[in-house]
Design a protein around this motif. Structure first.
Motif, PDB file in Angstrom:
ATOM      1  N   ILE A   1      -5.716   0.962   8.060  1.00 12.48           N
ATOM      2  CA  ILE A   1      -5.330  -0.455   7.955  1.00 12.48           C
ATOM      3  C   ILE A   1      -5.676  -1.193   9.238  1.00 12.48           C
ATOM      4  O   ILE A   1      -6.242  -2.298   9.216  1.00 12.48           O
ATOM      5  CB  ILE A   1      -3.824  -0.577   7.635  1.00 12.48           C
ATOM      6  CG1 ILE A   1      -3.510   0.008   6.261  1.00 12.48           C
ATOM      7  CG2 ILE A   1      -3.382  -2.046   7.693  1.00 12.48           C
ATOM      8  CD1 ILE A   1      -2.029   0.184   5.983  1.00 12.48           C
TER       9      ILE A   1
ATOM     10  N   LYS B   1       5.403   2.892  -4.663  1.00 12.31           N
ATOM     11  CA  LYS B   1       5.024   1.496  -4.403  1.00 12.31           C
ATOM     12  C   LYS B   1       5.767   0.523  -5.306  1.00 12.31           C
ATOM     13  O   LYS B   1       6.291  -0.493  -4.834  1.00 12.31           O
ATOM     14  CB  LYS B   1       3.513   1.308  -4.593  1.00 12.31           C
ATOM     15  CG  LYS B   1       2.639   2.052  -3.601  1.00 12.31           C
ATOM     16  CD  LYS B   1       1.174   1.686  -3.759  1.00 12.31           C
ATOM     17  CE  LYS B   1       0.621   1.936  -5.136  1.00 12.31           C
ATOM     18  NZ  LYS B   1       0.667   3.368  -5.529  1.00 12.31           N
TER      19      LYS B   1
ATOM     20  N   TYR C   1      -4.280   3.640  -0.167  1.00  7.48           N
ATOM     21  CA  TYR C   1      -4.880   2.431   0.416  1.00  7.48           C
ATOM     22  C   TYR C   1      -6.375   2.331   0.116  1.00  7.48           C
ATOM     23  O   TYR C   1      -6.882   1.257  -0.179  1.00  7.48           O
ATOM     24  CB  TYR C   1      -4.644   2.434   1.932  1.00  7.48           C
ATOM     25  CG  TYR C   1      -5.259   1.281   2.663  1.00  7.48           C
ATOM     26  CD1 TYR C   1      -4.807  -0.024   2.464  1.00  7.48           C
ATOM     27  CD2 TYR C   1      -6.307   1.488   3.574  1.00  7.48           C
ATOM     28  CE1 TYR C   1      -5.372  -1.088   3.138  1.00  7.48           C
ATOM     29  CE2 TYR C   1      -6.874   0.423   4.259  1.00  7.48           C
ATOM     30  CZ  TYR C   1      -6.407  -0.857   4.037  1.00  7.48           C
ATOM     31  OH  TYR C   1      -6.975  -1.909   4.719  1.00  7.48           O
ATOM     32  N   ARG C   2      -7.088   3.438   0.194  1.00 11.63           N
ATOM     33  CA  ARG C   2      -8.529   3.389  -0.012  1.00 11.63           C
ATOM     34  C   ARG C   2      -8.954   3.917  -1.384  1.00 11.63           C
ATOM     35  O   ARG C   2      -9.981   4.598  -1.514  1.00 11.63           O
ATOM     36  CB  ARG C   2      -9.253   4.177   1.083  1.00 11.63           C
ATOM     37  CG  ARG C   2      -9.221   3.508   2.446  1.00 11.63           C
ATOM     38  CD  ARG C   2     -10.521   3.701   3.210  1.00 11.63           C
ATOM     39  NE  ARG C   2     -10.433   3.285   4.589  1.00 11.63           N
ATOM     40  CZ  ARG C   2     -10.537   2.029   5.003  1.00 11.63           C
ATOM     41  NH1 ARG C   2     -10.701   1.062   4.117  1.00 11.63           N
ATOM     42  NH2 ARG C   2     -10.460   1.735   6.293  1.00 11.63           N
TER      43      ARG C   2
ATOM     44  N   VAL D   1      -0.023  -6.155   5.340  1.00  8.11           N
ATOM     45  CA  VAL D   1       0.243  -4.967   4.533  1.00  8.11           C
ATOM     46  C   VAL D   1       1.636  -4.427   4.802  1.00  8.11           C
ATOM     47  O   VAL D   1       2.077  -4.354   5.948  1.00  8.11           O
ATOM     48  CB  VAL D   1      -0.799  -3.858   4.837  1.00  8.11           C
ATOM     49  CG1 VAL D   1      -0.501  -2.587   4.032  1.00  8.11           C
ATOM     50  CG2 VAL D   1      -2.208  -4.360   4.541  1.00  8.11           C
TER      51      VAL D   1
ATOM     52  N   LEU E   1       3.463  -0.863   4.118  1.00  6.69           N
ATOM     53  CA  LEU E   1       3.117   0.502   3.760  1.00  6.69           C
ATOM     54  C   LEU E   1       4.342   1.255   3.254  1.00  6.69           C
ATOM     55  O   LEU E   1       5.366   1.309   3.940  1.00  6.69           O
ATOM     56  CB  LEU E   1       2.534   1.230   4.970  1.00  6.69           C
ATOM     57  CG  LEU E   1       2.186   2.712   4.766  1.00  6.69           C
ATOM     58  CD1 LEU E   1       1.107   2.876   3.700  1.00  6.69           C
ATOM     59  CD2 LEU E   1       1.745   3.345   6.081  1.00  6.69           C
TER      60      LEU E   1
ATOM     61  N   THR F   1      -3.255   6.478   7.105  1.00 10.63           N
ATOM     62  CA  THR F   1      -3.284   5.184   6.421  1.00 10.63           C
ATOM     63  C   THR F   1      -3.090   4.047   7.407  1.00 10.63           C
ATOM     64  O   THR F   1      -3.776   3.015   7.332  1.00 10.63           O
ATOM     65  CB  THR F   1      -2.205   5.130   5.323  1.00 10.63           C
ATOM     66  OG1 THR F   1      -2.375   6.237   4.427  1.00 10.63           O
ATOM     67  CG2 THR F   1      -2.309   3.845   4.523  1.00 10.63           C
TER      68      THR F   1
ATOM     69  N   GLY G   1      -1.029  -2.326  -4.819  1.00 12.97           N
ATOM     70  CA  GLY G   1      -2.262  -1.578  -4.989  1.00 12.97           C
ATOM     71  C   GLY G   1      -2.157  -0.531  -6.089  1.00 12.97           C
ATOM     72  O   GLY G   1      -1.175  -0.467  -6.831  1.00 12.97           O
TER      73      GLY G   1
ATOM     74  N   ALA H   1      -9.212  -1.572  -0.600  1.00  7.72           N
ATOM     75  CA  ALA H   1      -8.976  -2.124   0.734  1.00  7.72           C
ATOM     76  C   ALA H   1      -9.951  -3.255   1.057  1.00  7.72           C
ATOM     77  O   ALA H   1      -9.610  -4.175   1.815  1.00  7.72           O
ATOM     78  CB  ALA H   1      -9.080  -1.023   1.779  1.00  7.72           C
TER      79      ALA H   1
ATOM     80  N   ALA I   1       0.846  -1.196   0.000  1.00  6.94           N
ATOM     81  CA  ALA I   1       0.000   0.000   0.000  1.00  6.94           C
ATOM     82  C   ALA I   1       0.878   1.242   0.000  1.00  6.94           C
ATOM     83  O   ALA I   1       2.020   1.204   0.470  1.00  6.94           O
ATOM     84  CB  ALA I   1      -0.914   0.008   1.217  1.00  6.94           C
TER      85      ALA I   1
END
Length: 234
Positions: A171, A22, A129-130, A150, A152, A167, A125, A140, A14
């Protein structure tokens, strides 16, 4: 090599935001796992900003993950939902009248994961995250269904503390295990860089897997030098 690392492991990557790094960090972790003699696989179930090729739509991030994967799958298995516009995935999907759903994405991922023999697998992702899939669901929701730990990636720039802590809160509220976090310096001129790192160390209840400086040679192998592999335990 520890017993925890030897076991088959699957993690979700994430980011605190779009362009947090990422893919760079995921590629570095895959390279690190290869150096530890583990078989590897990187997946990018949803990708926006794909280019038209003779083989169909292709995404640079997904291709980079494939480069670091020792388990070779077809592009369509690695990136089953490829969207051309470089915009929020749910908007891109709406424009071509192919709406996204968590159920479909989970089904696609489970199909690959059930037959996947890799010892170290990363699911990257899209955006933060969302990131929305539709008016009711976010990506998510897929990770909640899969119960995947996860990792991050914190894009180190002004504002990252708020993004990172919100975040982490999201999570944990979803009941997921944070296997670790990585500080990725995307702004080489960031003020109070070291102090920001120490604040994150103090406030994120998970191990720091690496502090990756701004690297001109932004290869997976260069990132791997600064990274530690996550553990499923915790």
């Amino acid at each position: 090599m520890t017993e925890a690392v030897m076991a088959k492991q699957i993690f979700f990557i994430a980011g605190t935001d779009t362009d947090a790094g990422k893919t760079f960090i995921a590629s570095g972790l895959l390279a690190k796992a290869k150096q530890a003699q583990l078989s590897t696989l990187g997946l990018k179930p949803v990708a926006a900003g794909c280019s038209e090729t003779d083989q169909g739509l292709r995404n640079d991030d997904a291709m980079k993950l494939m480069t670091q994967s020792t388990v070779q799958l077809s592009y369509e298995q690695v990136n089953p939902i490829a969207l051309q516009p470089a915009i929020a995935p749910h908007i891109a999907a709406q424009r071509i009248r192919k709406p996204l759903s968590a159920e479909r994405i989970v089904g696609l991922l489970r199909g690959v994961l059930m037959t996947n023999k890799a010892e170290f697998t990363l699911i990257e992702g899209a955006g933060g995250y969302r990131v929305p899939l539709n008016p009711r669901e976010t990506l998510a929701d897929c990770i909640k269904e899969l119960r995947t730990p996860v990792v991050l990636v914190v894009g180190m720039k002004l504002g990252c503390l708020n993004h990172a802590l919100l975040t982490v809160e999201a999570i944990k509220r979803d009941g997921l295990h944070i296997a670790g976090w990585v500080a990725n310096q995307i702004d080489p001129a960031m003020s109070a860089y070291d102090e920001n790192i120490e604040t994150l160390r103090a406030m994120i209840p998970a191990p720091c897997l690496g502090v990756v400086p701004h690297i001109d040679n932004n290869t997976a192998e260069a990132a791997a030098e600064y990274l530690t592999l996550p553990s499923m335990e915790g």
